[in-house]
Design an enzyme around this catalytic site. Structure first.
Site, PDB file in Angstrom:
ATOM      1  N   GLY A  72     -89.887 -23.378  33.115  1.00  0.00           N
ATOM      2  CA  GLY A  72     -89.091 -22.761  34.159  1.00  0.00           C
ATOM      3  C   GLY A  72     -88.910 -21.269  33.987  1.00  0.00           C
ATOM      4  N   SER A  73     -88.731 -20.808  32.761  1.00  0.00           N
ATOM      5  CA  SER A  73     -88.516 -19.373  32.534  1.00  0.00           C
ATOM      6  C   SER A  73     -89.740 -18.563  32.943  1.00  0.00           C
ATOM      7  CB  SER A  73     -88.169 -19.108  31.064  1.00  0.00           C
ATOM      8  OG  SER A  73     -86.904 -19.632  30.742  1.00  0.00           O
ATOM      9  N   GLN A 180     -82.784 -27.396  37.408  1.00  0.00           N
ATOM     10  CA  GLN A 180     -81.806 -28.471  37.240  1.00  0.00           C
ATOM     11  C   GLN A 180     -81.848 -29.488  38.378  1.00  0.00           C
ATOM     12  OE1 GLN A 180     -79.891 -29.138  34.630  1.00  0.00           O
ATOM     13  NE2 GLN A 180     -80.551 -27.325  33.504  1.00  0.00           N
ATOM     14  N   SER A 200     -89.253 -27.416  35.748  1.00  0.00           N
ATOM     15  CA  SER A 200     -89.681 -27.626  34.364  1.00  0.00           C
ATOM     16  C   SER A 200     -89.665 -29.111  34.033  1.00  0.00           C
ATOM     17  CB  SER A 200     -88.747 -26.868  33.413  1.00  0.00           C
ATOM     18  OG  SER A 200     -89.182 -26.961  32.082  1.00  0.00           O
ATOM     19  N   THR A 238    -106.610 -21.499  29.406  1.00  0.00           N
ATOM     20  CA  THR A 238    -107.000 -22.904  29.457  1.00  0.00           C
ATOM     21  C   THR A 238    -105.786 -23.787  29.754  1.00  0.00           C
ATOM     22  OG1 THR A 238    -108.784 -22.501  27.866  1.00  0.00           O
ATOM     23  CG2 THR A 238    -108.073 -24.786  28.172  1.00  0.00           C
ATOM     24  N   CYS A 326     -79.674 -21.938  26.469  1.00  0.00           N
ATOM     25  CA  CYS A 326     -80.338 -20.660  26.243  1.00  0.00           C
ATOM     26  C   CYS A 326     -79.386 -19.586  25.745  1.00  0.00           C
ATOM     27  CB  CYS A 326     -81.024 -20.192  27.524  1.00  0.00           C
ATOM     28  SG  CYS A 326     -82.259 -21.352  28.124  1.00  0.00           S
TER      29      CYS A 326
END
Length: 393
Positions: A72-73, A180, A200, A238, A326
Site C-alpha cells: 500500500g505504501s 483498510q 495491500s 521482475t 507504522c
C-alpha cells in the site's frame, strides 16, 4: 506463540492456509520468469494474468487498470508522485485530509519540498472529512484529491462517493487509499468515481510485500520504477509471482465471504463497544459510531498511558495497538486523534482493537476483563486521577 489473543488485524492479518497453498507452487515448481517466452515462464505469466483479472472484477475495473506493487505504501507514493509530475503543467496544488496514513502525508511533505502546495482538510470529531471545507479548498490549479476510504486508526468510513463526485465536477483526479477498506467493504470504482485506488494483500489474509494500484484508463501518470517493460512499462522489475498469486487468492477469498464475515465482525464489534462503555468509566469511543469499519474499535481511557496499557495487555497475551503500526515507537500522540480534537493527555490513552475472522466472543470477554483490571491499576497510580476523584467523587 500459543495462548494469545490477536486483536491487531488492522496492522496485519494471518495469511490464510489456502492462500499459502496457492502460492507454494510458484516458489519451486512454476518458478519461471513471466517475461520469458518458454512454457515455464508462460505458467507464471498466466498466473499473474488470472490474479489481475480477479482483482479487476472485485472493483468493477478493467484488467489493464490494475498494477501490482510491493504494498500500500508504494501504491500511495506512486499515485501522488507520478500524478503530480504528470500534471505539473496544469497545476501544483493537491488536497488531502489531516488523518491520512503517513504513506500519503509524508509523500505530500516530499512534494511540498519540491514546489507543490498541499491543503490539509479538517475532519469532524468523529474523523469524517468536512465536505464544505473540501469544496472551499479547490483551486483552479488543483490537480489531485487524495482521501482514504476508511481510517486505519478510527475505522471511520469517509464520504467517498461525495468526494468522487466533487472531484469529477471540477475535473480533478481522485485517489483513495483503500488499504483498510478493500476486502472489508464492497467498492466499485465507477460508482464512487475513483481514478486511483491503493490496496495491500496483508490486510485481507494475504502475504506481506504485495499490493496494487488501480489507475483508471486514460489517467496520465509517469512510470514509477524505470527499467523493464513489466506492468505495461510503468513499474519495472521482475514480478513477485508468488505474492501476486497470493494477493489474487486472498482477494477471491475475501469477496466470497465478505457479507458473512463483516456481519459477524460487526456484531462482535458492537458487543465489545457496549461492554467497555458500560463497565469502564471515563472512556471515549473514537471514530464514527455508525460509519465505521466492521472490525474496528478505538477507545481513549482518561488518566491512562496507552503504552503502559499495551505492555500490560501483552503480558496477558493480548495483542493490540494504540494506533497505526507504522508509528509504533513514537512518543507523540496520534496525529489522527489530535485531528479529531482530543487533547494530548487523552490522545495518549488510546487503544485500538481490530477483530479478525478467528476472533471469538470468549476472547473478547477475556480482553474486556483484562482492560478493566489494567485501567483500574493504572488509574490507582495516577495523581491526576486521584485529584479528579477528590474533586468529582
Amino acid at each position: 506463540m500459543e495462548g494469545f489473543i490477536y486483536l491487531d488485524n488492522a496492522a496485519t492479518t494471518k495469511t490464510a492456509p489456502e492462500v499459502v497453498e496457492a502460492m507454494l507452487p510458484y516458489f519451486s515448481e512454476h518458478y519461471g520468469n513471466p517475461s520469458s517466452i518458454y512454457s515455464l515462464g508462460a505458467e507464471s505469466k498466466k498466473a499473474v494474468a488470472e490474479a489481475r483479472e480477479t482483482i479487476a472484477k472485485s472493483l468493477g475495473a478493467a484488467n489493464n487498470e490494475i498494477y501490482f506493487t510491493a504494498g500500500g505504501s508504494e501504491a500511495d507514493n506512486w499515485a501522488l508522485k507520478a500524478t503530480a509530475e504528470a500534471y505539473a503543467s496544469k497545476g501544483k496544488h493537491i488536497i488531502t485530509s489531516r488523518i491520512e496514513h503517513h504513506a500519503v502525508l509524508h509523500t505530500c511533505g516530499y512534494l511540498e519540498k519540491n514546489g507543490y502546495e498541499v491543503t490539509y482538510v479538517d475532519v469532524d470529531e468523529n474523523g469524517i472529512l468536512k465536505l464544505d471545507d473540501l469544496r472551499k479548498a479547490i483551486r483552479p490549479d488543483t490537480i489531485l484529491i487524495s482521501v482514504m476510504f476508511a481510517n486505519n486508526e478510527l475505522g471511520s468510513i469517509q464520504p467517498v462517493r461525495e468526494i468522487g463526485q466533487i472531484a469529477r465536477e471540477h475535473g480533478i483526479l481522485f485517489h483513495t487509499d483503500a488499504v483498510q477498506a478493500y476486502g472489508q467493504l464492497p467498492i466499485d470504482v465507477d460508482e464512487y468515481r475513483i481514478d486511483m485506488l491503493s490496496a495491500s494483500a496483508h490486510k485481507l489474509n494475504g502475504p506481506k510485500g504485495i499490493g496494487f494500484l488501480y489507475i483508471r484508463k486514460g489517467i496520465k501518470t509517469r512510470s514509477f520504477i524505470h527499467g523493464g517493460q513489466q506492468e505495461r512499462g510503468r513499474r519495472a522489475g521482475t514480478e513477485n509471482v508468488p505474492g501476486i498469486v497470493g494477493l489474487g487468492a486472498a482477494c477471491r477469498r475475501a469477496f466470497e465471504r465478505m457479507e458473512q464475515k463483516t456481519d459477524r465482525e460487526r456484531k462482535l464489534r458492537d458487543y465489545l463497544i457496549r461492554r467497555i462503555e458500560e463497565e469502564i468509566p471515563y472512556c471515549r469511543l473514537n471514530g464514527d459510531r455508525e460509519r465505521r469499519l466492521p472490525n474496528n474499535v478505538n477507545f481513549s481511557f482518561r488518566f491512562v498511558e496507552g503504552e503502559s496499557l499495551l505492555i500490560m495487555l501483552d503480558m496477558k497475551g493480548i495483542c493490540a495497538s494504540s494506533g497505526s503500526a507504522c508509528t509504533s515507537g513514537s512518543l507523540d500522540p496520534s496525529h489522527v486523534l489530535l485531528a479529531i480534537g482530543l487533547p494530548h493527555e487523552i490522545a495518549h490513552g488510546s487503544l485500538r482493537l481490530t477483530l479478525g475472522e478467528e476472533t471469538t466472543k470468549e476472547e473478547l470477554d477475556i480482553t474486556i476483563a483484562a482492560i478493566a483490571e489494567i485501567v483500574g491499576k493504572l488509574r490507582e497510580m495516577s495523581p491526576l486521577y486521584e485529584d479528579f476523584m477528590k474533586k468529582n467523587g
